[in-house]
Design a protein around this motif. Structure first.
Motif, PDB file in Angstrom:
ATOM      1  N   SER A 117     -10.603   3.205   4.846  1.00 29.84           N
ATOM      2  CA  SER A 117     -10.728   2.494   3.568  1.00 29.84           C
ATOM      3  C   SER A 117      -9.805   3.068   2.489  1.00 29.84           C
ATOM      4  CB  SER A 117     -12.174   2.550   3.071  1.00 29.84           C
ATOM      5  OG  SER A 117     -12.553   3.898   2.809  1.00 29.84           O
ATOM      6  N   THR A 118      -9.302   4.270   2.714  1.00 28.43           N
ATOM      7  CA  THR A 118      -8.421   4.906   1.746  1.00 28.43           C
ATOM      8  C   THR A 118      -7.035   4.283   1.822  1.00 28.43           C
ATOM      9  OG1 THR A 118      -9.645   6.972   2.026  1.00 28.43           O
ATOM     10  CG2 THR A 118      -7.499   7.120   0.965  1.00 28.43           C
ATOM     11  N   ARG A 119      -6.399   4.093   0.671  1.00 23.20           N
ATOM     12  CA  ARG A 119      -5.082   3.453   0.643  1.00 23.20           C
ATOM     13  C   ARG A 119      -4.045   4.363   0.002  1.00 23.20           C
ATOM     14  NH1 ARG A 119      -6.060  -2.951  -0.333  1.00 23.20           N
ATOM     15  NH2 ARG A 119      -7.071  -3.272   1.659  1.00 23.20           N
ATOM     16  N   PRO A 120      -3.497   5.289   0.788  1.00 29.87           N
ATOM     17  CA  PRO A 120      -2.413   6.117   0.257  1.00 29.87           C
ATOM     18  C   PRO A 120      -1.128   5.301   0.197  1.00 29.87           C
ATOM     19  CG  PRO A 120      -2.709   6.590   2.572  1.00 29.87           C
ATOM     20  CD  PRO A 120      -3.786   5.594   2.189  1.00 29.87           C
ATOM     21  N   TYR A 121      -0.050   5.942  -0.216  1.00 27.82           N
ATOM     22  CA  TYR A 121       1.243   5.270  -0.277  1.00 27.82           C
ATOM     23  C   TYR A 121       1.548   4.621   1.084  1.00 27.82           C
ATOM     24  CZ  TYR A 121       6.202   4.417  -0.255  1.00 27.82           C
ATOM     25  OH  TYR A 121       7.418   3.800  -0.125  1.00 27.82           O
ATOM     26  N   ARG A 159      -3.926   1.613 -11.718  1.00 28.68           N
ATOM     27  CA  ARG A 159      -2.668   1.582 -12.472  1.00 28.68           C
ATOM     28  C   ARG A 159      -1.815   0.366 -12.114  1.00 28.68           C
ATOM     29  NH1 ARG A 159       0.859   5.115 -10.776  1.00 28.68           N
ATOM     30  NH2 ARG A 159       1.950   5.256 -12.749  1.00 28.68           N
ATOM     31  N   LEU A 160      -2.119  -0.272 -10.976  1.00 24.79           N
ATOM     32  CA  LEU A 160      -1.169  -1.233 -10.417  1.00 24.79           C
ATOM     33  C   LEU A 160      -1.165  -2.602 -11.073  1.00 24.79           C
ATOM     34  CD1 LEU A 160      -1.303  -0.398  -6.610  1.00 24.79           C
ATOM     35  CD2 LEU A 160       0.453   0.205  -8.286  1.00 24.79           C
ATOM     36  N   ASP A 161      -2.181  -2.951 -11.842  1.00 25.07           N
ATOM     37  CA  ASP A 161      -2.181  -4.264 -12.498  1.00 25.07           C
ATOM     38  C   ASP A 161      -0.930  -4.440 -13.358  1.00 25.07           C
ATOM     39  OD1 ASP A 161      -4.497  -5.052 -11.316  1.00 25.07           O
ATOM     40  OD2 ASP A 161      -5.785  -4.621 -13.043  1.00 25.07           O
ATOM     41  N   PHE A 189     -17.873   7.716  -4.717  1.00 27.05           N
ATOM     42  CA  PHE A 189     -16.700   7.719  -3.835  1.00 27.05           C
ATOM     43  C   PHE A 189     -17.018   8.459  -2.545  1.00 27.05           C
ATOM     44  CE2 PHE A 189     -15.108   7.502  -8.190  1.00 27.05           C
ATOM     45  CZ  PHE A 189     -14.288   6.378  -8.120  1.00 27.05           C
ATOM     46  N   ALA A 190     -16.493   7.950  -1.444  1.00 24.04           N
ATOM     47  CA  ALA A 190     -16.769   8.553  -0.136  1.00 24.04           C
ATOM     48  C   ALA A 190     -16.012   9.859   0.065  1.00 24.04           C
ATOM     49  CB  ALA A 190     -16.419   7.567   0.976  1.00 24.04           C
ATOM     50  N   SER A 191     -14.852   9.992  -0.586  1.00 24.71           N
ATOM     51  CA  SER A 191     -14.017  11.167  -0.355  1.00 24.71           C
ATOM     52  C   SER A 191     -13.025  11.334  -1.502  1.00 24.71           C
ATOM     53  CB  SER A 191     -13.243  11.012   0.958  1.00 24.71           C
ATOM     54  OG  SER A 191     -12.299   9.957   0.840  1.00 24.71           O
ATOM     55  N   LYS A 192     -12.355  12.481  -1.492  1.00 24.18           N
ATOM     56  CA  LYS A 192     -11.297  12.720  -2.471  1.00 24.18           C
ATOM     57  C   LYS A 192     -10.163  11.714  -2.277  1.00 24.18           C
ATOM     58  CE  LYS A 192      -8.522  16.333  -2.115  1.00 24.18           C
ATOM     59  NZ  LYS A 192      -7.943  17.696  -2.173  1.00 24.18           N
ATOM     60  N   GLY A 193      -9.883  11.351  -1.033  1.00 22.03           N
ATOM     61  CA  GLY A 193      -8.853  10.353  -0.756  1.00 22.03           C
ATOM     62  C   GLY A 193      -9.182   9.009  -1.380  1.00 22.03           C
ATOM     63  N   ASP A 194     -10.456   8.631  -1.339  1.00 22.08           N
ATOM     64  CA  ASP A 194     -10.877   7.374  -1.958  1.00 22.08           C
ATOM     65  C   ASP A 194     -10.715   7.422  -3.479  1.00 22.08           C
ATOM     66  OD1 ASP A 194     -11.445   6.167   0.418  1.00 22.08           O
ATOM     67  OD2 ASP A 194     -13.609   6.452   0.313  1.00 22.08           O
ATOM     68  N   ILE A 195     -10.940   8.597  -4.049  1.00 16.45           N
ATOM     69  CA  ILE A 195     -10.748   8.746  -5.500  1.00 16.45           C
ATOM     70  C   ILE A 195      -9.276   8.526  -5.844  1.00 16.45           C
ATOM     71  CG2 ILE A 195     -10.886  10.314  -7.474  1.00 16.45           C
ATOM     72  CD1 ILE A 195     -13.217  11.743  -5.992  1.00 16.45           C
ATOM     73  N   LEU A 196      -8.384   9.162  -5.084  1.00 10.31           N
ATOM     74  CA  LEU A 196      -6.957   8.994  -5.343  1.00 10.31           C
ATOM     75  C   LEU A 196      -6.542   7.536  -5.183  1.00 10.31           C
ATOM     76  CD1 LEU A 196      -4.136  10.106  -5.930  1.00 10.31           C
ATOM     77  CD2 LEU A 196      -3.921  10.606  -3.488  1.00 10.31           C
ATOM     78  N   SER A 197      -7.062   6.876  -4.146  1.00 13.51           N
ATOM     79  CA  SER A 197      -6.736   5.462  -3.932  1.00 13.51           C
ATOM     80  C   SER A 197      -7.120   4.624  -5.139  1.00 13.51           C
ATOM     81  CB  SER A 197      -7.463   4.924  -2.698  1.00 13.51           C
ATOM     82  OG  SER A 197      -6.933   5.472  -1.532  1.00 13.51           O
ATOM     83  N   GLN A 198      -8.309   4.888  -5.693  1.00 14.58           N
ATOM     84  CA  GLN A 198      -8.765   4.102  -6.828  1.00 14.58           C
ATOM     85  C   GLN A 198      -7.977   4.426  -8.096  1.00 14.58           C
ATOM     86  OE1 GLN A 198     -11.118   1.544  -6.466  1.00 14.58           O
ATOM     87  NE2 GLN A 198     -10.126   1.050  -8.400  1.00 14.58           N
TER      88      GLN A 198
END
Length: 201
Positions: A121-125, A65-67, A51-60
């Protein structure tokens, strides 16, 4: 799958599992990559290899969970009835029911949306295109059915809905509100918005 690829995937999953638990119990800001690595029992370098960053970890963590949420939305949307306000209430009620299974994790997801250091690349809310499209489609249907003014800025209305939805989670953070309590508050807010987006006679 090769042994190396299998090991890499196992490491990735351990990192995601550890991060999910830490984000939910400690919060996003308070959790460090070092803590995630320690909990996952991997080297810090192994985290950054995946992962590139902590933000990317949260995004993943959130994306994984979204399926289940998408499946529920896909099942329900064809059966939605009533006016656009009622359909919006139903869609967001599904969201509340889903996200309150892990409220603290979702609060961390919302909080990350205000981290100005996140990479594109990070996808927060708010940055999830599929979830936004579900709401957009409902609004477009409202325009087509004559329930929403054709002159309205749908993207501004979409942003208002997403903002109100996120702000409603203050009730979970401050008062321990559950999905039903937050849905009741949100339903009233939808009613107020509907007064503004109805076509003028």
């Amino acid at each position: 799958m090769s042994i190396r690829k299998s090991q890499k995937e196992a490491t990735r999953q351990r990192v995601l599992d550890a991060a999910r638990d830490l984000f939910e119990t400690q919060g996003y800001e308070e959790t460090t990559v070092r803590e995630i690595a320690r909990r996952a029992e991997v080297a810090v370098g192994s985290v950054f290899t995946t992962f590139a960053s902590k933000g990317d970890i949260l995004s993943q963590v959130m994306a994984d969970r979204l399926d289940e949420l998408y499946a529920e939305l896909d099942r329900v949307i064809p059966h939605l009835r009533g006016g656009v306000a009622d359909r919006l209430r139903s869609l967001f009620a599904i969201h509340f029911a889903f996200e309150t299974r892990r409220t603290k994790l979702f609060l961390a997801h919302i909080a990350a949306a205000f981290d100005w250091t996140l990479s594109p690349s990070t996808r927060p809310y708010g940055r999830n295109p599929r979830l936004r499209q579900v709401i957009r489609d409902c609004l477009i249907e409202g325009v087509n059915r004559g329930e929403i003014s054709a002159h309205l800025d749908l993207e501004a209305l979409l942003d208002a809905l997403m903002g109100i939805y996120a702000w409603t989670y203050r009730l979970a953070a401050w008062e321990g509100a559950d999905a039903d309590q937050m849905s009741a508050v949100f339903d009233r807010q939808i009613g107020l918005l509907a007064e503004g987006f109805l076509p003028r006679a």
